[in-house]
Structures are given as structure tokens and as C-alpha cells.
Scaffold this motif. Structure first.
Motif, short mmCIF file in Angstrom:
data_model
loop_
_atom_site.label_atom_id
_atom_site.label_comp_id
_atom_site.label_asym_id
_atom_site.label_seq_id
_atom_site.Cartn_x
_atom_site.Cartn_y
_atom_site.Cartn_z
N GLU A 195 41.95 48.29 36.77
CA GLU A 195 43.04 48.28 35.79
C GLU A 195 42.87 47.16 34.77
N LEU A 196 42.50 45.96 35.26
CA LEU A 196 42.32 44.84 34.33
C LEU A 196 41.19 45.14 33.36
N MET A 197 40.09 45.65 33.86
CA MET A 197 38.97 45.94 32.97
C MET A 197 39.36 46.99 31.93
N ALA A 198 40.09 48.00 32.35
CA ALA A 198 40.51 49.04 31.41
C ALA A 198 41.41 48.49 30.32
N SER A 199 42.18 47.46 30.66
CA SER A 199 43.12 46.89 29.68
C SER A 199 42.43 45.96 28.69
N LEU A 200 41.23 45.51 29.01
CA LEU A 200 40.48 44.61 28.12
C LEU A 200 39.53 45.47 27.29
N THR A 201 40.06 45.99 26.20
CA THR A 201 39.35 47.03 25.45
C THR A 201 38.13 46.52 24.69
N SER A 202 38.04 45.21 24.49
CA SER A 202 36.89 44.65 23.78
C SER A 202 35.93 43.90 24.69
N LEU A 203 36.12 44.04 25.99
CA LEU A 203 35.30 43.29 26.95
C LEU A 203 33.84 43.69 26.85
N LYS A 204 32.98 42.67 26.84
CA LYS A 204 31.53 42.91 26.73
C LYS A 204 30.74 42.31 27.88
N ALA A 205 31.31 41.31 28.58
CA ALA A 205 30.56 40.65 29.66
C ALA A 205 31.51 40.09 30.71
N VAL A 206 31.08 40.18 31.97
CA VAL A 206 31.78 39.55 33.08
C VAL A 206 30.81 38.56 33.70
N VAL A 207 31.16 37.29 33.65
CA VAL A 207 30.32 36.23 34.20
C VAL A 207 30.95 35.79 35.52
N ASN A 208 30.24 36.01 36.60
CA ASN A 208 30.81 35.86 37.93
C ASN A 208 30.28 34.62 38.64
N PHE A 209 31.22 33.81 39.16
CA PHE A 209 30.89 32.64 39.97
C PHE A 209 30.84 33.11 41.42
N GLY A 210 29.63 33.25 41.97
CA GLY A 210 29.47 33.76 43.32
C GLY A 210 28.42 34.84 43.35
N VAL A 211 27.85 35.06 44.52
CA VAL A 211 26.81 36.08 44.63
C VAL A 211 27.44 37.47 44.76
N GLY A 212 28.61 37.57 45.38
CA GLY A 212 29.28 38.86 45.55
C GLY A 212 30.03 39.27 44.30
N TYR A 213 30.00 40.55 43.98
CA TYR A 213 30.71 41.05 42.80
C TYR A 213 31.41 42.37 43.09
N ASP A 214 31.70 42.62 44.37
CA ASP A 214 32.33 43.88 44.75
C ASP A 214 33.77 43.99 44.29
N THR A 215 34.38 42.87 43.88
CA THR A 215 35.75 42.91 43.38
C THR A 215 35.81 43.30 41.90
N THR A 216 34.66 43.44 41.28
CA THR A 216 34.58 43.88 39.89
C THR A 216 34.20 45.36 39.84
N ASP A 217 34.83 46.11 38.95
CA ASP A 217 34.54 47.54 38.80
C ASP A 217 33.23 47.69 38.04
N VAL A 218 32.14 47.62 38.78
CA VAL A 218 30.81 47.67 38.18
C VAL A 218 30.52 49.05 37.58
N ASP A 219 31.03 50.11 38.20
CA ASP A 219 30.81 51.45 37.66
C ASP A 219 31.42 51.59 36.28
N GLN A 220 32.66 51.11 36.12
CA GLN A 220 33.28 51.17 34.79
C GLN A 220 32.52 50.30 33.81
N ALA A 221 32.07 49.14 34.28
CA ALA A 221 31.30 48.25 33.41
C ALA A 221 30.05 48.94 32.90
N ARG A 222 29.34 49.64 33.77
CA ARG A 222 28.12 50.34 33.35
C ARG A 222 28.45 51.42 32.31
N ARG A 223 29.53 52.16 32.57
CA ARG A 223 29.89 53.23 31.63
C ARG A 223 30.21 52.68 30.25
N ARG A 224 30.82 51.51 30.21
CA ARG A 224 31.25 50.92 28.94
C ARG A 224 30.22 49.97 28.33
#
Length: 326
Positions: A74-103
């Protein structure tokens, strides 16, 4: 570095317009949070996010977050101009990577720099769980030693250790356990290259053949409840489980039941399903060692993770690349 991030990004050679504002999502290490505020003029997502998103959502180009928080659907969908997610940590399962790839949103994490500390934690948990050192410490502090001998524990040397997930961290754990004369085998989706450890194609079979099962697999939908009730039963009443990966990889209800009923000898857990909430049944068990998700929690490692997070951010602002893309 200027604190006017919009003017900085606007001058990037070849950049199609500005990157936009930087947004911090979730709590981060104080040095990282300070750097984001002072060097990048970053905004911080408040607890009541809806009004903030309505005002600033379209302006956010980069999110800096942690593996524990991430950028959900939901957060990613609401950030309509988002271009990058910079993650502190090795795990990134809390980020919607599938949506990120599509966009076309790029995502980074901080691998390698925390491998040694996480592997150290796994081995420490294994030793503590089998030898019951934490429980013995409580025994001494409570005065039990004055009237009784502490019960015998289980040796580590020579144990059959199965590792679920022989990636960077899994390999580092295996390497350390070689020093204890442990017999190492592992389960991945496919055999790992460059290792002599025995590959077991079935997780259930790995559990049957192991005295200790160490969970080092990535989180996410593909590994949800991978360590099932059946796998836990296969470890059996003399088996132990150590988890330094994600709570979601283990069926926590089945694990609790097996520990309470004595169908599993013990567990060392750094991660849980609903952190920071820990099942109450586990708190009374001396067969369980409980840690507050601290596997990478050293000054040295967190400093390196902070540096790599900022390096990813700087690289993206400079030329739209990432140092460690996922």
C-alpha cells in the motif's frame, strides 16, 4: 554535501528530471537517521501516514528504510514517483519487490558486511542452546547451585548440523562449525557451487538426518512456514532448531507446541513471527534461548551497514546505479 537534495539531484548528468525528495520509513540507527536529515534533508514518515502521503506522496523519489520495516504494497502504491528503495539490512522481504520490478523501482540491501556477525550469532545460539549456558546462568543467580547440581546438557562437537539456506551466511556458519568437528549438510532449492557439504534435496530428509537444524534462508512468500510441523517432528525429541533468518520461515505455533510438549529438545531463536512479541509459553522454558533480533547487532557491523546504505543512496543520486542491488 549540500542539504538541498532537490537541487543536487536536478543537476545529475543525463537524469530525466529530479530524483525527488528522500523519505525515511521506520526507525533507523541514529547515525544513519542524522545523516539523512542533515546531509539529504530527508522527510520522515509519521505514524499517521495518510495526511503526510496526501501532501508529500507524489514528491518522494527515494525511500530509505530497514529490513524490519520495508515498503509494503500500500505504501509503495501511494508513492507514485518512487524510483528507489534503499534498504538498511540484508533482508528485504518487507518490501513489495514484485511491485517494484513492475514499476521499475530499484531496490538495494546491505549484504556481506553483516555475514560474519550473523554467523557468529548462529553459532553462539547453537552452543548456548545445546549446552544450556543461559539457563545455567539463571540457575546460579537464583541460588540453585547451593542446593543442587545443574543437569547435564548436550555436546556440540561432532553433531550433525543441517543448514537451511547455504548462501553467504549459511556458508559462514558451516565454516565455523567445521571447527567443532560437526558434520554439515544443507538444503537449498538447488545445490550450491564450490562446497563439499552434502546436499539434501528434501528439507524433511535433512531434518531427519540432523541433530541441529539451522535456519539461514531468506524470508518472503517462497519460504513462508517452510519449517513446518512435519519438519519439526522429523527433528524429533533429541533435535534442536536455531533460527537467525526470519520468524516467518518457521511455523511458530508448531514450534511452540513441540517445545512445550517435549517433542523437540530445544531452540535458539533470534527472530519471531510478530516482533517484538514472543509467545508467552517460551518465556518459561529453559530449553529455549531467546534473543531480540540482534544477530547483526555490533557497533562494527552496524557502522558498516550504515556506510553501505549511504553509499547506495549516493550512487543512486549520482548516476541511478546501486552498489548492492537486489
Amino acid at each position: 554535501m549540500t542539504t538541498d537534495i532537490e537541487s543536487t539531484t536536478a543537476s545529475v548528468p543525463g537524469a530525466p528530471g529530479t530524483v525527488g525528495r528522500i523519505l525515511q520509513v521506520g526507525a533507523l540507527m541514529p547515525p544513519l537517521a542524522r545523516a539523512l536529515a542533515e546531509r539529504y534533508d530527508a522527510l520522515v514518515l509519521p505514524a499517521d501516514a495518510a495526511p503526510f502521503i496526501a501532501e508529500h506522496g507524489a514528491d518522494i523519489g527515494v525511500v530509505v528504510t530497514s529490513g524490519g520495516e520495508g515498503v509494503g504494497t500500500e505504501l509503495m502504491a501511494s508513492l507514485t514517483s518512487l524510483k528507489a528503495v534503499v534498504n538498511f539490512g540484508v533482508g528485504y522481504d518487507t518490501t513489495d519487490v514484485d511491485q517494484a520490478r513492475r514499476r521499475g523501482i530499484v531496490v538495494s540491501n546491505t549484504p556481506d558486511v553483516l555475514t560474519d556477525c550473523v554467523a557468529d550469532t548462529a553459532v553462539g545460539l547453537l552452543i548456548d542452546t545445546l549446552r544450556r549456558f543461559s539457563a545455567a546462568d539463571r540457575f546460579v543467580r537464583s541460588g540453585g547451585w547451593a542446593s543442587a547440581r545443574y543437569p547435564l546438557a548436550t555436546s556440540i562437537s561432532g553433531k550433525r548440523v543441517g543448514i537451511l539456506g547455504l548462501g553467504r551466511i549459511g556458508r559462514a556458519i558451516a565454516h565455523r562449525l567445521e571447527g567443532f568437528g560437526c558434520v554439515i549438510s544443507y538444503h537449498n532449492r538447488t545445490p550450491a557451487s564450490g562446497v563439499d557439504y552434502a546436499y539434501v534435496s528434501s528439507l524433511l530428509q535433512l531434518a531427519r538426518e540432523s541433530d541441529v537444524l539451522v535456519v539461514a534462508a531468506a524470508g518472503g512468500d517462497e519460504t513462508q512456514r517452510l519449517v513446518s510441523a512435519e519438519v519439526i517432528d522429523a527433528l524429533g525429541e533429541t533435535g534442536f532448531l536455531v533460527n537467525i533468518a526470519r520468524g516467518s520461515v518457521v511455523d511458530q505455533d508448531a514450534l511452540v507446541a513441540a517445545l512445550v510438549e517435549g517433542r523437540l529438545a530445544g531452540a535458539g531463536l533470534d527472530v519471531f513471527d510478530d516482533e517484538p512479541n514472543v509467545p508467552a509459553e517460551l518465556l518459561a522454558l529453559d530449553t529455549v534461548v531467546l534473543l531480540p533480533h540482534l544477530a547483526s547487532g555490533t557497533v562494527e557491523t552496524r557502522r558498516a551497514m550504515t556506510d553501505l546504505t549511504l553509499a547506495n543512496l549516493d550512487a543512486y543520486l549520482a548516476d541511478r546505479t546501486l552498489v548492492t542491488p537486489v
